[in-house]
Scaffold this motif. Structure first.
Motif, PDB file in Angstrom:
ATOM      1  N   ARG A 282      -7.349   1.075  -1.399  1.00  0.00           N
ATOM      2  CA  ARG A 282      -7.625   2.495  -1.687  1.00  0.00           C
ATOM      3  C   ARG A 282      -6.471   3.113  -2.466  1.00  0.00           C
ATOM      4  O   ARG A 282      -6.687   3.874  -3.420  1.00  0.00           O
ATOM      5  CB  ARG A 282      -7.859   3.269  -0.384  1.00  0.00           C
ATOM      6  CG  ARG A 282      -9.190   2.955   0.279  1.00  0.00           C
ATOM      7  CD  ARG A 282      -9.475   3.899   1.433  1.00  0.00           C
ATOM      8  NE  ARG A 282     -10.743   3.565   2.079  1.00  0.00           N
ATOM      9  CZ  ARG A 282     -11.940   3.909   1.617  1.00  0.00           C
ATOM     10  NH1 ARG A 282     -12.033   4.591   0.487  1.00  0.00           N
ATOM     11  NH2 ARG A 282     -13.040   3.564   2.256  1.00  0.00           N
ATOM     12  N   ASN A 283      -5.244   2.805  -2.081  1.00  0.00           N
ATOM     13  CA  ASN A 283      -4.093   3.359  -2.791  1.00  0.00           C
ATOM     14  C   ASN A 283      -3.951   2.767  -4.191  1.00  0.00           C
ATOM     15  O   ASN A 283      -3.458   3.426  -5.114  1.00  0.00           O
ATOM     16  CB  ASN A 283      -2.813   3.112  -1.987  1.00  0.00           C
ATOM     17  CG  ASN A 283      -2.709   4.003  -0.763  1.00  0.00           C
ATOM     18  OD1 ASN A 283      -3.492   4.939  -0.602  1.00  0.00           O
ATOM     19  ND2 ASN A 283      -1.759   3.716   0.100  1.00  0.00           N
TER      20      ASN A 283
ATOM     21  N   TYR B 291      -6.421  -0.017   3.280  1.00  0.00           N
ATOM     22  CA  TYR B 291      -5.470   1.033   2.903  1.00  0.00           C
ATOM     23  C   TYR B 291      -4.828   0.734   1.542  1.00  0.00           C
ATOM     24  O   TYR B 291      -4.729   1.614   0.671  1.00  0.00           O
ATOM     25  CB  TYR B 291      -4.414   1.141   4.000  1.00  0.00           C
ATOM     26  CG  TYR B 291      -3.213   1.984   3.669  1.00  0.00           C
ATOM     27  CD1 TYR B 291      -3.292   3.375   3.679  1.00  0.00           C
ATOM     28  CD2 TYR B 291      -1.983   1.391   3.353  1.00  0.00           C
ATOM     29  CE1 TYR B 291      -2.181   4.144   3.380  1.00  0.00           C
ATOM     30  CE2 TYR B 291      -0.876   2.155   3.061  1.00  0.00           C
ATOM     31  CZ  TYR B 291      -0.971   3.526   3.079  1.00  0.00           C
ATOM     32  OH  TYR B 291       0.127   4.285   2.776  1.00  0.00           O
TER      33      TYR B 291
ATOM     34  N   GLU C 133      -6.934   4.513  -6.391  1.00  0.00           N
ATOM     35  CA  GLU C 133      -7.033   5.970  -6.476  1.00  0.00           C
ATOM     36  C   GLU C 133      -6.605   6.457  -7.865  1.00  0.00           C
ATOM     37  O   GLU C 133      -5.474   6.247  -8.299  1.00  0.00           O
ATOM     38  CB  GLU C 133      -6.161   6.639  -5.408  1.00  0.00           C
ATOM     39  CG  GLU C 133      -6.307   8.151  -5.397  1.00  0.00           C
ATOM     40  CD  GLU C 133      -5.473   8.803  -4.311  1.00  0.00           C
ATOM     41  OE1 GLU C 133      -5.748   9.960  -3.978  1.00  0.00           O
ATOM     42  OE2 GLU C 133      -4.533   8.156  -3.804  1.00  0.00           O
TER      43      GLU C 133
ATOM     44  N   CYS D 264       2.445   1.963  -3.359  1.00  0.00           N
ATOM     45  CA  CYS D 264       1.492   2.339  -4.414  1.00  0.00           C
ATOM     46  C   CYS D 264       0.816   3.689  -4.149  1.00  0.00           C
ATOM     47  O   CYS D 264      -0.004   4.126  -4.955  1.00  0.00           O
ATOM     48  CB  CYS D 264       0.420   1.254  -4.564  1.00  0.00           C
ATOM     49  SG  CYS D 264       1.069  -0.300  -5.222  1.00  0.00           S
ATOM     50  N   TYR D 265       1.172   4.333  -3.066  1.00  0.00           N
ATOM     51  CA  TYR D 265       0.530   5.596  -2.699  1.00  0.00           C
ATOM     52  C   TYR D 265       0.826   6.672  -3.742  1.00  0.00           C
ATOM     53  O   TYR D 265       1.973   7.071  -3.947  1.00  0.00           O
ATOM     54  CB  TYR D 265       1.023   6.047  -1.329  1.00  0.00           C
ATOM     55  CG  TYR D 265       0.455   7.366  -0.869  1.00  0.00           C
ATOM     56  CD1 TYR D 265      -0.876   7.470  -0.478  1.00  0.00           C
ATOM     57  CD2 TYR D 265       1.256   8.505  -0.831  1.00  0.00           C
ATOM     58  CE1 TYR D 265      -1.396   8.681  -0.052  1.00  0.00           C
ATOM     59  CE2 TYR D 265       0.740   9.717  -0.401  1.00  0.00           C
ATOM     60  CZ  TYR D 265      -0.587   9.800  -0.025  1.00  0.00           C
ATOM     61  OH  TYR D 265      -1.099  11.004   0.392  1.00  0.00           O
ATOM     62  N   LYS D 266      -0.232   7.094  -4.454  1.00  0.00           N
ATOM     63  CA  LYS D 266      -0.122   8.132  -5.487  1.00  0.00           C
ATOM     64  C   LYS D 266       0.988   7.820  -6.490  1.00  0.00           C
ATOM     65  O   LYS D 266       1.711   8.706  -6.956  1.00  0.00           O
ATOM     66  CB  LYS D 266       0.109   9.506  -4.848  1.00  0.00           C
ATOM     67  CG  LYS D 266      -1.043   9.968  -3.970  1.00  0.00           C
ATOM     68  CD  LYS D 266      -0.810  11.371  -3.453  1.00  0.00           C
ATOM     69  CE  LYS D 266      -1.938  11.807  -2.509  1.00  0.00           C
ATOM     70  NZ  LYS D 266      -3.262  11.811  -3.121  1.00  0.00           N
TER      71      LYS D 266
ATOM     72  N   GLY E  71       0.813  -1.213   0.000  1.00  0.00           N
ATOM     73  CA  GLY E  71       0.000   0.000   0.000  1.00  0.00           C
ATOM     74  C   GLY E  71       0.843   1.258   0.000  1.00  0.00           C
ATOM     75  O   GLY E  71       0.556   2.214  -0.725  1.00  0.00           O
ATOM     76  N   ASN E  72       1.902   1.268   0.797  1.00  0.00           N
ATOM     77  CA  ASN E  72       2.787   2.429   0.838  1.00  0.00           C
ATOM     78  C   ASN E  72       3.455   2.668  -0.511  1.00  0.00           C
ATOM     79  O   ASN E  72       3.524   3.801  -1.005  1.00  0.00           O
ATOM     80  CB  ASN E  72       3.866   2.239   1.908  1.00  0.00           C
ATOM     81  CG  ASN E  72       3.336   2.393   3.317  1.00  0.00           C
ATOM     82  OD1 ASN E  72       2.218   2.862   3.520  1.00  0.00           O
ATOM     83  ND2 ASN E  72       4.120   1.986   4.295  1.00  0.00           N
TER      84      ASN E  72
ATOM     85  N   GLN F 103       0.975   1.070  -9.061  1.00  0.00           N
ATOM     86  CA  GLN F 103      -0.402   0.582  -9.126  1.00  0.00           C
ATOM     87  C   GLN F 103      -0.564  -0.393 -10.292  1.00  0.00           C
ATOM     88  O   GLN F 103      -1.142  -1.478 -10.151  1.00  0.00           O
ATOM     89  CB  GLN F 103      -1.375   1.748  -9.306  1.00  0.00           C
ATOM     90  CG  GLN F 103      -1.541   2.647  -8.107  1.00  0.00           C
ATOM     91  CD  GLN F 103      -2.431   3.837  -8.440  1.00  0.00           C
ATOM     92  OE1 GLN F 103      -2.662   4.162  -9.615  1.00  0.00           O
ATOM     93  NE2 GLN F 103      -2.944   4.502  -7.409  1.00  0.00           N
TER      94      GLN F 103
END
Length: 363
Positions: free
Chosen positions: A312-313, A309, A316, A271-273, A268-269, A278
């Motif tokens: 969601r990442n 989490y 997004e 893939c954050y933005k 998740g971290n 992703q």
């Protein structure tokens, strides 16, 4: 009796001066590490002994760091590295079931004097046993949690550490599979677990995350590890098997508890933005894998929040990932209740399935 008294006195005496030859200091520190195997010597150790160890670590690490910076050969380099490793062994032995010495050890690490030299950390790591590597990684965890990077030099040091630790995790991640059959925790597996813990903390800082998201092969390795442990848990009953104790909230003390949760957290971290990561998870079939790990699991009590989490990442501003989850739900491949617990639902618009967030009503 006289021999015991002499050894006890040695534990309270100062170590050789910093100016002494590395060989002489190594012999004394090694003897002290042997003394600290016994509780009575740990309890009677004076704080000055730890200050002496601190000075030895500082001076020896400075000598090695300067040699690396000047690209020159250090006399007795191997002895100096062994000396630093022996200091860690001595500190580890001194802290066994001794809260006072543990406090002193924490003080030594918070100073993070030797962590400022990545070359030293890498050379030292190679000299340590797996048990000592676990100790070193736990100390680095303290440093990562408490350190805010402000200068370019600090950021460069951080990037070197991140590269090194990610590389070691990519080398050793399969060691965790030894936990499926071992009655006692395998030390090599414990190293892999601690490496993951540190990487999770490193990726939890937005100021440092962008660099970690670009590390070659890290995301792929994390996904491979999740896939292997998930499969291992389905093949036989072991620590990676999802369990749910209906009758009680029994505390699980195995070191691999929450290991899969931390893998999903790291995914998740990473893939954050980050559209590239992703898409990489999509291409490696990571989304079904994460969704398949959303069930209640006493071995991973925090897996659901981290899965929420991660999903969601992953979704997004990524329509392809959203559509994949929606199609899985329509075909019964994704548990609708799991999606609901994540605050997500599938909506059909113009023959197109849309994954959208649901604002939960206040209870």
């Amino acid at each position: 009796m006289a021999m015991a008294m002499a050894m006890a006195m040695a534990a309270a005496e100062p170590l050789p001066a910093v100016a002494a030859a590395p060989g002489a200091r190594l012999e004394s520190v090694r003897a002290l590490a042997g003394l600290f195997r016994e509780a009575q010597h740990r309890e009677m150790a004076k704080e000055s002994v730890f200050q002496d160890l601190l000075e030895i670590l500082r001076s020896t690490s400075s000598e090695i760091e300067q040699a690396y910076k000047d690209s020159c050969e250090l006399v007795d380099l191997d002895t100096s590295l062994l000396l630093i490793a022996e200091c860690f062994r001595c500190l580890r032995n001194a802290c066994v079931e001794c809260a006072r010495n543990q406090h002193v050890m924490r003080f030594l690490i918070v100073t993070d004097y030797f962590l400022k030299c990545p070359e030293l950390v890498e050379a030292l790591y190679a000299k340590l046993s797996n048990q000592e590597r676990v100790t070193l990684l736990e100390l680095m965890m303290v440093n990562v949690c408490e350190k805010n990077l402000h200068t370019n030099e600090e950021m460069n040091v951080f990037m070197r550490h991140a590269d090194f630790l990610a590389g070691r995790f990519q080398e050793k991640y399969e060691a965790v599979l030894k936990l499926t059959s071992a009655e006692d925790a395998d030390e090599e597996a414990l190293v892999a677990i601690r490496l993951l813990d540190v990487l999770c903390e490193m990726t939890s800082n937005n100021g440092q995350l962008e660099y970690l998201q670009t590390l070659p092969g890290l995301l792929e390795t994390v996904l491979d590890t999740l896939r292997l442990t998930h499969l291992a848990g389905k093949q036989t009953v072991n620590v990676f098997t999802a369990t749910h104790a209906v009758t009680g909230q029994e505390e699980v003390l195995h070191p691999a508890v929450d290991f899969k949760s931390h893998l999903i957290r790291l995914i998740g971290n990473l893939c954050y933005k980050n559209k590239e990561n992703q898409d990489k998870v999509y291409e490696l079939d990571g989304i079904p894998l994460i969704l398949d790990n959303c069930s209640i699991d006493d071995n991973n009590p925090f897996v659901n929040p981290w899965a929420v989490y991660a999903i969601r990442n992953l979704t997004e501003q990524n329509e392809r990932n959203q559509e994949l989850i929606a199609q899985m739900e329509e075909k019964g491949l994704a548990d609708n209740s799991a999606l609901e617990s994540m605050g997500l639902e599938i909506e059909k618009r113009d023959d197109k399935l849309i994954l959208r967030s649901v604002r939960k009503k206040p209870s």
